[in-house]
Design a protein around this motif. Structure first.
Motif, short mmCIF file in Angstrom:
data_model
loop_
_atom_site.label_atom_id
_atom_site.label_comp_id
_atom_site.label_asym_id
_atom_site.label_seq_id
_atom_site.Cartn_x
_atom_site.Cartn_y
_atom_site.Cartn_z
N ASN B 172 3.91 -51.75 33.79
CA ASN B 172 2.90 -51.10 34.00
C ASN B 172 2.73 -49.83 34.83
O ASN B 172 1.80 -49.47 35.35
N GLY B 173 4.14 -49.36 35.07
CA GLY B 173 4.24 -48.23 35.71
C GLY B 173 4.31 -48.37 37.18
O GLY B 173 4.25 -47.28 37.93
N SER B 174 4.42 -49.49 37.80
CA SER B 174 4.58 -49.73 39.08
C SER B 174 5.69 -48.71 39.76
O SER B 174 6.99 -48.55 39.01
N VAL B 175 5.48 -48.25 40.99
CA VAL B 175 6.67 -47.33 41.66
C VAL B 175 8.06 -48.18 41.91
O VAL B 175 7.68 -49.38 42.33
N ASP B 176 8.93 -47.53 41.39
CA ASP B 176 10.36 -48.27 41.92
C ASP B 176 10.21 -49.67 41.24
O ASP B 176 11.05 -50.53 41.78
N ASN B 177 9.78 -49.96 40.20
CA ASN B 177 9.58 -51.17 39.36
C ASN B 177 9.18 -52.26 40.18
O ASN B 177 9.57 -53.47 39.94
N ILE B 178 8.33 -52.27 41.13
CA ILE B 178 8.04 -53.04 42.40
C ILE B 178 6.97 -54.06 41.68
O ILE B 178 6.08 -54.02 41.19
N ALA B 179 7.34 -55.39 41.62
CA ALA B 179 6.49 -56.55 41.47
C ALA B 179 5.82 -57.42 42.39
O ALA B 179 4.94 -57.98 42.20
N GLY B 180 6.51 -57.39 43.75
CA GLY B 180 6.35 -57.94 44.71
C GLY B 180 6.97 -57.48 46.04
O GLY B 180 8.13 -57.28 45.94
N ILE B 181 6.02 -57.56 47.29
CA ILE B 181 6.59 -57.03 48.35
C ILE B 181 6.21 -57.94 49.60
O ILE B 181 5.05 -58.76 49.46
N CYS B 182 6.82 -57.91 50.53
CA CYS B 182 6.25 -58.72 52.03
C CYS B 182 6.28 -57.78 52.98
O CYS B 182 6.43 -56.43 52.78
N ASN B 183 5.47 -58.25 54.17
CA ASN B 183 4.94 -57.46 55.21
C ASN B 183 6.23 -57.39 56.23
O ASN B 183 7.28 -57.89 55.87
N GLU B 184 5.84 -56.62 57.28
CA GLU B 184 7.14 -56.40 58.35
C GLU B 184 7.55 -57.69 58.84
O GLU B 184 8.77 -57.96 58.92
N GLY B 185 6.77 -58.77 58.97
CA GLY B 185 7.02 -59.89 59.62
C GLY B 185 7.56 -60.96 58.49
O GLY B 185 8.08 -61.98 58.84
N ARG B 186 7.60 -60.59 57.30
CA ARG B 186 8.32 -61.33 56.18
C ARG B 186 7.27 -62.59 55.81
O ARG B 186 7.87 -63.42 55.15
N ASN B 187 6.24 -62.83 56.53
CA ASN B 187 5.65 -64.06 56.34
C ASN B 187 4.37 -63.81 55.49
O ASN B 187 3.47 -64.79 55.07
#
Lengths: 79, 222
Positions: B172-187
């Motif tokens: 889909n053109g996502s930057v850096d092939n990113i499919a999923g990320i988490c927040n700083e707290g990792r929760n």
């Protein structure tokens, strides 16, 4: 009174719609097109009131809901 | 582990998530209507996929102001687990619980197919039952799945090991092939692919189970 708002994708954000339309324009022989970008135009009818206060309110609406500052810029005028 | 699934007008993966969590994993699971101000007794919140508010204005832009989302933000702030899938990921970004935004696929097409995801880190409550580098076959179904964030945000995500899954072949053109990320707290985790649609053999893949197993495992270790 009306607020006229233009929301555009940021320069750094890819706009595949704009690119496709640019190609379409070229394919029907429009010349000299450097770039096409597609955004949104919103018209909000207002009851009226103090213009400075309305400016502040619309600006907040643009920032909070009508645009996403991560990917879009906005401009508006109140007439 | 107790799960809550938020329902917005236009959610359409809420029941799939319910089925996966309640029937496949046997966990106590309940729905929370978007107008509710409390999530009830819950360990992990699922913000499911769909087309909340018809994707009007921008995907997730209106849903994020729902009363239930205020409760989700409070839950996240208190360290509770939140997973946003597809439209759920878009909503979490709009709500500023995750950085960046999801924009139109580069191809301008709605893409509905199984894709391969690489697990980039197991250091999260959402991937701790997977293996680093493991490739998961999980379907995507989205028109606005192209992840975008400014370069400095991408650098920060990489530096802090917050890209949990990447596409093997970027659909889909996502930057850096990113499919999923988490927040700083990792929760708080957002992903475009649908693990709930890959949780039973009959569905063609069970690889999505890895994500839910991780969540369940994190409950044991917390």
């Amino acid at each position: 009174m009306k607020a006229k708002i233009i929301v555009m994708p940021k320069k750094t954000v890819l706009d595949p719609q704009g690119k496709t339309v640019k190609h379409a324009l070229e394919s029907i022989h429009f010349k000299g097109i450097k770039d096409v970008r597609i955004g949104k135009f919103l018209e909000i009818e207002l009851e009226g009131g103090n213009k400075a206060a309305l400016q502040k309110q619309i600006d907040e609406a643009c920032h909070k809901l009508l645009s996403n500052p991560v990917i879009e810029d906005y401009t508006f005028e109140i007439q | 582990m107790k799960f809550a699934i938020i329902q917005f007008p236009g959610s359409n993966c809420d029941q799939d998530c319910y089925h996966a969590l309640a029937n496949v994993f046997g966990q106590p699971t309940h729905y929370v209507w978007h107008k509710e101000t409390s999530l009830g007794d819950v360990d992990c919140v699922v913000v499911p996929g769909g087309f909340s508010y018809g994707d009007y204005l921008r995907t997730g832009a209106i849903a994020r102001f729902s009363p239930a989302m205020k409760a989700v933000a409070d839950h996240a702030k208190a360290g509770g687990l939140v997973i946003g899938i597809c439209n759920g990921f878009q909503i979490l970004c709009e709500a500023h619980l995750l950085p960046g935004a999801l924009i139109r696929n580069r191809s301008l097409k709605f893409i509905c197919e199984h894709v391969e995801l690489r697990v980039e880190t197991t250091d999260s409550p959402f991937t701790n039952a997977c293996k680093k580098g493991q490739v998961l076959r999980i379907p995507i179904a989205h028109g606005e799945g192209c992840y975008f964030a400014e370069p400095e945000v991408i650098e920060q995500l990489k530096r802090e090991d917050r890209v949990l899954v990447r596409y093997v072949n970027n659909p889909n053109g996502s930057v850096d092939n990113i499919a999923g990320i988490c927040n700083e707290g990792r929760n708080v985790f957002g992903m475009m692919p649908h693990p709930e649609r890959a949780s039973e053999k009959i569905l063609g893949s069970e690889d999505g189970k890895c994500i839910f197993k991780s969540i369940l495992r994190s409950a044991v270790t917390v």
